[in-house]
Design a protein around this motif. Structure first.
Motif, PDB file in Angstrom:
ATOM      1  N   ASP A 462      -2.009   3.250  -0.808  1.00  0.00           N
ATOM      2  CA  ASP A 462      -0.576   2.939  -0.785  1.00  0.00           C
ATOM      3  C   ASP A 462       0.242   4.208  -0.523  1.00  0.00           C
ATOM      4  O   ASP A 462       1.251   4.172   0.184  1.00  0.00           O
ATOM      5  CB  ASP A 462      -0.139   2.275  -2.108  1.00  0.00           C
ATOM      6  CG  ASP A 462      -0.480   3.104  -3.330  1.00  0.00           C
ATOM      7  OD1 ASP A 462      -1.650   3.512  -3.465  1.00  0.00           O
ATOM      8  OD2 ASP A 462       0.424   3.363  -4.153  1.00  0.00           O
ATOM      9  N   GLY A 463      -0.238   5.342  -1.015  1.00  0.00           N
ATOM     10  CA  GLY A 463       0.499   6.595  -0.818  1.00  0.00           C
ATOM     11  C   GLY A 463       0.523   7.018   0.638  1.00  0.00           C
ATOM     12  O   GLY A 463       1.576   7.325   1.201  1.00  0.00           O
ATOM     13  N   ASN A 489      -3.127   1.048  -5.521  1.00  0.00           N
ATOM     14  CA  ASN A 489      -3.390   1.347  -6.945  1.00  0.00           C
ATOM     15  C   ASN A 489      -2.147   1.938  -7.604  1.00  0.00           C
ATOM     16  O   ASN A 489      -2.229   2.584  -8.627  1.00  0.00           O
ATOM     17  CB  ASN A 489      -4.610   2.264  -7.103  1.00  0.00           C
ATOM     18  CG  ASN A 489      -4.435   3.572  -6.341  1.00  0.00           C
ATOM     19  OD1 ASN A 489      -3.352   3.889  -5.856  1.00  0.00           O
ATOM     20  ND2 ASN A 489      -5.497   4.338  -6.244  1.00  0.00           N
ATOM     21  N   GLY A 491       0.027   4.375  -6.707  1.00  0.00           N
ATOM     22  CA  GLY A 491       0.264   5.815  -6.794  1.00  0.00           C
ATOM     23  C   GLY A 491      -0.825   6.641  -6.155  1.00  0.00           C
ATOM     24  O   GLY A 491      -1.697   6.127  -5.447  1.00  0.00           O
ATOM     25  N   GLY A 493      -3.784   8.025  -6.653  1.00  0.00           N
ATOM     26  CA  GLY A 493      -4.908   7.916  -7.586  1.00  0.00           C
ATOM     27  C   GLY A 493      -5.778   9.165  -7.616  1.00  0.00           C
ATOM     28  O   GLY A 493      -6.117   9.674  -8.690  1.00  0.00           O
TER      29      GLY A 493
END
Ligand SMILES: Cc1ncc(C[n+]2csc(CCOP(=O)(O)OP(=O)(O)O)c2C)c(N)n1
Ligand SMILES: [Mg+2]
Length: 617
Positions: A462-463, A489, A491, A493
């Motif tokens: 997602d980042g 997740n 952020g 991770g």
């Protein structure tokens, strides 16, 4: 001498259109372009004039257009490349990160950056960076440290030398990297009488330098004397197209092979000498072979810290040999250098070694690693629970075929894929030299252009997705299909794990729950991707992921599959993780002073770890 009167920009495009590969294709496939002040008038007009013989494509961001170009060259194993043109100022400096990426990964890219007026008549022009003390500086000087060849075109006739030099660099297997032509905007439009013969088609051959005989003898003696050698195979094996040669070499001399990120997929997974990945995110089998080896044989590797466990992986008495196309890499870590093309050098070395065979490697350790891979990747019983990254990889592996290529660049997935993905030949494309967040989506597009016959699977966190995703729109427009598996997740991770486990820190500013925000985000990634025209689905569970992956194959547009994952520790991070015996130490500095006991303990432990580093060279 017969001449032809052209603007400098026209001359450049006309020349590029006749630079050929030995197979009769254009070496530079075409040019990605975002026009603006500094390239629209000259280069823009020239690209339009020659649009039938030299294609132009518009992207959404200069950096990601360049990522696509680089991924294309990587997919083509550096036998073909693409160009990128930018306007001056922000357009140009946007490309600098991509230039660095190409530089680190030793991949060819032609950058044609608009520059200020050579005459300086209208200075300062829009977007001009003014140096108070140096009249020759422009924003494009940022490219110098990240270009293998840099030139500023301040006269039309400079192209007669600059262009061949740029392509020489790009097609040189040792020096390969980005070539930057900072093209003054007034000069682009200036006319010159170019020699007609400058535009004769020219074929660029990529050479295969043979090794020096004395170096070869010295290295052959070292290998013959070794009982437990190990091979570390890097990207050089792949770019030299030495995959089959390496397989034969390893079998004939019974030497286990550990692969780096760039080298992975060079040797088939089921080759009995393939012991998995090396180093931080490596397999226990490969790392044990490296620790016990009395001779480490690098083939086309830079011996980067992930590969060598930050110089703690190889045993104290182990000798090193490095087969590399460049003397710079061949001499690293105090290795006995063997400079040459990986393919012809392995062939020559094998001949010298005759019937030499190393001691039987530990086949049981290899079997253990393969069993562990299956366990990490097994289908989760509870389909309602969030899967791990390994379980996502397993689902992708089950739903795709021999033609799949797993690609990625940053986050948790590179380490996880390095340990767990079972690639077919060429089924792995990892940008881990620069590990640049934001390479993934654009890179997937470039990879698909370079390997249209392959099923391209882009793993993105997602980042990284948030950092750069807009070339999805380009891929929709150009009908370039690939599948994005977006693991959400919530952020960063991997950096959260590095912070809390690797460095003894507190969770801070990585996962959204640990960030300085008023509300937690509810980002609908599927809706975001769909708004650009991609087919996007938020899936729950790996069974649905598998079904959607199969359905994606028939589409002519990108598919984006979003899946929520757990942000737990994971094999392949090199930290104290559930990887158990897999993975290895990675040197990330730990603060020496802290008020927290956990941090102080971690520092003490760290001192013991770095004491093992081999600091030769
Ligand atoms: C351009 C850039 N900025 C920062 C980093 C450092 N970095 C590496 S991975 C990462 C977080 C990635 O998060 P995500 O994509 O969500 O992957 P996850 O680890 O959560 O699976 C960061 C900040 C980087 N590699 N590249
Ligand atoms: Mg994430």
């Amino acid at each position: 001498m017969s001449t032809i009167r052209l603007t400098a920009a026209q001359a450049m495009v006309k020349w590029l259109s006749v630079q050929m590969t030995p197979e009769g294709e254009r070496y530079i496939d075409g040019m990605w372009a975002i026009f603006g002040h500094g390239n629209v008038a000259g280069i823009g007009e020239a690209l339009h004039t020659y649009r039938d013989v030299f294609p132009t494509w518009r992207g959404q961001n200069e950096q990601t257009m360049a990522h696509a170009a680089i991924a294309y060259a990587k997919a083509k194993k550096r036998t073909r490349a693409m160009a990128v043109t930018s306007s001056i100022g922000p357009g140009s400096t946007n490309v600098v990160t991509a230039a660095a990426l190409a530089h680190v990964n030793r991949l060819p890219l032609l950058i044609v950056a608009g520059d200020v007026f050579a005459t300086r008549r209208p200075d300062p022009v829009l977007q001009q960076v003014e140096d108070f003390d140096d009249g020759t500086v422009s924003a494009n000087d940022c490219f110098r440290p990240v270009s293998r060849y840099f030139d500023r075109i301040t006269r039309p006739e400079h192209l007669l030398t600059a262009l061949p030099r740029a392509l020489r660099t790009m097609t040189d297997p040792a020096n390969c990297g980005p070539a930057t032509l900072a093209f003054c905007q007034d000069v682009q439009c200036e006319a010159y009488d170019y020699p007609v013969e400058f535009f004769e088609p020219r074929v660029w051959h990529i050479r295969r330098p043979r090794p020096d005989l004395a170096e070869l003898e010295r290295v052959a003696d070292l290998v013959r004397a070794a009982k437990r050698p190990v091979i570390i195979s890097g990207g050089g094996t792949v770019y030299a197209q030495a995959e089959a040669t390496l397989a034969e070499f390893a079998s004939a001399h019974r030497i286990p092979v550990a692969e780096t990120q760039a080298g992975k997929s060079g040797l088939p997974q089921d080759h009995p000498m393939n012991f998995g990945a090396s180093g931080v995110d490596g397999s226990a089998a490969a790392n044990a072979a490296s620790q016990e080896a009395d001779l480490v044989i690098g083939v086309g590797t830079r011996f980067q810290d992930f590969t060598t466990g930050s110089r703690t992986l190889f045993g104290e008495g182990a000798k090193l040999v490095s087969i590399n196309i460049h003397g710079y890499d061949a001499a690293k870590h105090g290795a006995e250098s063997l400079v040459g093309d990986a393919k012809v050098t392995l062939e020559a070395l094998s001949e010298r070694l005759g019937d030499y065979r190393a001691e039987e490697p530990d086949a049981a350790a290899r079997e253990d690693w393969l069993r562990a891979v299956d366990a990490y990747c097994a289908r989760p019983e509870d389909q309602a629970a969030k899967p791990t990254d390994g379980q996502v990889i397993g689902a992708v592996q089950r739903a795709t075929g021999e033609d799949a290529v797993a690609m990625c660049a940053a986050g948790t997935m590179p380490g996880a894929l390095k340990l767990l993905w079972k690639p077919s030949q060429g089924g792995y494309h990892m940008e881990y030299g620069y590990s640049c967040m934001g390479y993934e989506v654009a890179g997937a597009m470039g990879l698909k252009l370079g390997a249209p016959e392959r099923d391209v699977i882009c793993f993105v966190g997602d980042g990284s997705y948030m950092l750069a995703n807009s070339e999805l729109a380009t891929a929709v427009m150009r009908r370039i299909p690939f599948t994005v598996v977006l693991t959400d997740n919530r952020g960063y991770g991997c950096i959260n794990r590095l912070q809390t486990m690797g460095c003894g820190g507190e969770p801070f500013n990585n996962m959204y729950v640990d960030c300085n925000v008023e509300v937690q985000p509810e980002i609908d990634y599927a809706m975001h991707a769909a708004s650009m025209g991609a087919h996007a689905v938020k899936v729950s569970g790996t069974d649905q992921l598998e079904a959607e992956l199969k359905a994606a194959r028939s589409r002519d547009i990108p598919t984006v599959l979003v899946i929520e994952t757990v942000a737990k520790d994971f094999p392949g991070t090199g930290l104290e993780t559930s990887a158990g015996e897999h993975g290895f130490f990675w040197d990330v500095a730990v603060p020496e002073v802290s008020e927290r006991a956990k941090q102080r303990d971690r520092f003490e432990e760290y001192l013991g770890q770095i004491a093992k580093a081999r600091l030769v060279n």
